[in-house]
Design an enzyme around this catalytic site. Structure first.
Site, PDB file in Angstrom:
ATOM      1  N   ASP A  74     -24.383  39.332-105.878  1.00 56.43           N
ATOM      2  CA  ASP A  74     -24.897  40.231-105.565  1.00 56.43           C
ATOM      3  C   ASP A  74     -25.782  41.246-105.029  1.00 56.43           C
ATOM      4  O   ASP A  74     -27.017  40.427-104.863  1.00 56.43           O
ATOM      5  CB  ASP A  74     -24.881  41.094-106.524  1.00 56.43           C
ATOM      6  CG  ASP A  74     -24.094  41.660-108.141  1.00 56.43           C
ATOM      7  OD1 ASP A  74     -23.469  40.632-108.133  1.00 56.43           O
ATOM      8  OD2 ASP A  74     -24.171  41.547-108.604  1.00 56.43           O
ATOM      9  N   HIS A  77     -22.948  32.140-106.694  1.00 52.64           N
ATOM     10  CA  HIS A  77     -21.557  31.835-106.660  1.00 52.64           C
ATOM     11  C   HIS A  77     -20.615  31.317-105.314  1.00 52.64           C
ATOM     12  O   HIS A  77     -21.339  30.958-104.837  1.00 52.64           O
ATOM     13  CB  HIS A  77     -21.021  32.592-107.540  1.00 52.64           C
ATOM     14  CG  HIS A  77     -21.175  33.033-108.391  1.00 52.64           C
ATOM     15  ND1 HIS A  77     -20.571  32.400-110.449  1.00 52.64           N
ATOM     16  CD2 HIS A  77     -22.577  33.474-109.180  1.00 52.64           C
ATOM     17  CE1 HIS A  77     -21.134  32.845-110.886  1.00 52.64           C
ATOM     18  NE2 HIS A  77     -22.603  33.044-110.387  1.00 52.64           N
ATOM     19  N   SER A  81     -34.233  36.644-103.138  1.00 56.14           N
ATOM     20  CA  SER A  81     -34.194  36.212-101.879  1.00 56.14           C
ATOM     21  C   SER A  81     -32.802  35.994-100.914  1.00 56.14           C
ATOM     22  O   SER A  81     -32.307  37.676-100.987  1.00 56.14           O
ATOM     23  CB  SER A  81     -33.907  34.708-102.334  1.00 56.14           C
ATOM     24  OG  SER A  81     -34.613  33.932-100.509  1.00 56.14           O
TER      25      SER A  81
END
Length: 284
Positions: A89, A146, A247
């Site tokens: 995200d 991911h 980050s």
């Protein structure tokens, strides 16, 4: 760029980045119920975190702030799309084709794949005609990373560096930001050729973790290259790692990715389709 953005970037140069980040890490790992609940409650309110999508929506059940920050989502909260997907995200801050072996950091700022990948010219050569995408994770975002495509991990490279903030204000002002900060380069073999997924550390990011080795940072201030003795294959959408505080993820594909058309600084979610691997790239 506003004067406040410039001042924010400049004031970071003399700060003891690692000392601040490690102190933040100790606080984030504190399991005192009163302290950690107060921190989590304040954070949720300050950054408008949507706990309804969390697997455990009650913030009081998390053992530490870091457990809350790296919280899992409910099953199927992030459907995995077609093709090359977003690994996290966040904000799709830049994407496109590498030009002369360089990536765009922000308007007027470029950095080289060679610097990003730890200075190995031979390794960087494989990516000079490929594509890249950068996803910035803000504090309110889901902070697990991911796989954008299915791949087999070949090796990792830990690259020491500074820990500048990686928000958009800093990216517009600090040259070579993502190639200056501490980072972990994860090199995969995929159907579309080599893929580098780079987890970039930042101010108050206390640690980077991977699913195959656990916590990677903090490490000593020297580069560390690790080849996989046993292959680690991760399916598209599988968890790769996580940030303990926010980050950026930079992905470099050795072969072109045909990205879709995204607005500047588009918000994306993990699993959202960014494009198709292997085709000619559309012009931005």
């Amino acid at each position: 760029m506003t004067l406040s953005d410039k001042a924010f970037a400049l004031m970071q140069y003399p700060l003891p980045h690692h000392a601040i980040s490690r102190l933040a890490g100790k606080v984030a790992d504190c399991d005192s119920p009163r302290l950690k609940n107060a921190l989590i409650r304040t954070f949720i309110k300050r950054f408008n975190v949507d706990m309804r999508e969390a697997r455990e929506p009650d913030y009081r059940t998390y053992a530490t702030f870091n457990d809350f920050f790296t919280r899992a989502l409910k099953d199927n909260a992030r459907p995995v799309g077609e093709g090359f997907i977003s690994p996290a995200d966040g904000t799709l801050s830049q994407y496109g084709r590498l030009s002369a072996g360089e990536l765009v950091q922000a308007k007027g700022h470029h950095f080289s794949a060679r610097a990003l990948l730890g200075g190995d010219a031979e390794l960087a050569e494989a990516f000079t005609r490929g594509s890249y995408a950068t996803v910035y994770l803000s504090p309110r975002d889901y902070h697990r990373v991911h796989m954008p495509v299915t791949g087999t991990l070949r090796e990792t490279i830990y690259v020491p560096g500074r820990l500048f903030s990686v928000n958009q204000a800093t990216a517009r002002y600090v040259p070579g930001l993502f190639a200056r900060n501490e980072r972990l380069v994860c090199l995969f073999d995929t159907e579309n050729g080599p893929l580098a997924v780079v987890l970039v550390g930042a101010m108050i990011v206390a640690a980077i973790e991977t699913v195959w080795a656990g916590q990677i940072t903090p490490l000593a201030g020297t580069p560390q290259r690790t080849r996989m003795d046993t292959p680690v294959t991760l399916e598209k959408g599988a968890e790769l790692g996580r940030f303990k505080l926010g980050s950026t993820v930079v992905m470099c594909s050795a072969n072109p990715v045909d990205f879709g058309d995204f607005d500047a600084d588009a918000k994306v979610q993990m699993g959202e389709s960014l494009g198709c691997a292997g085709g000619p790239l559309r012009q931005q």
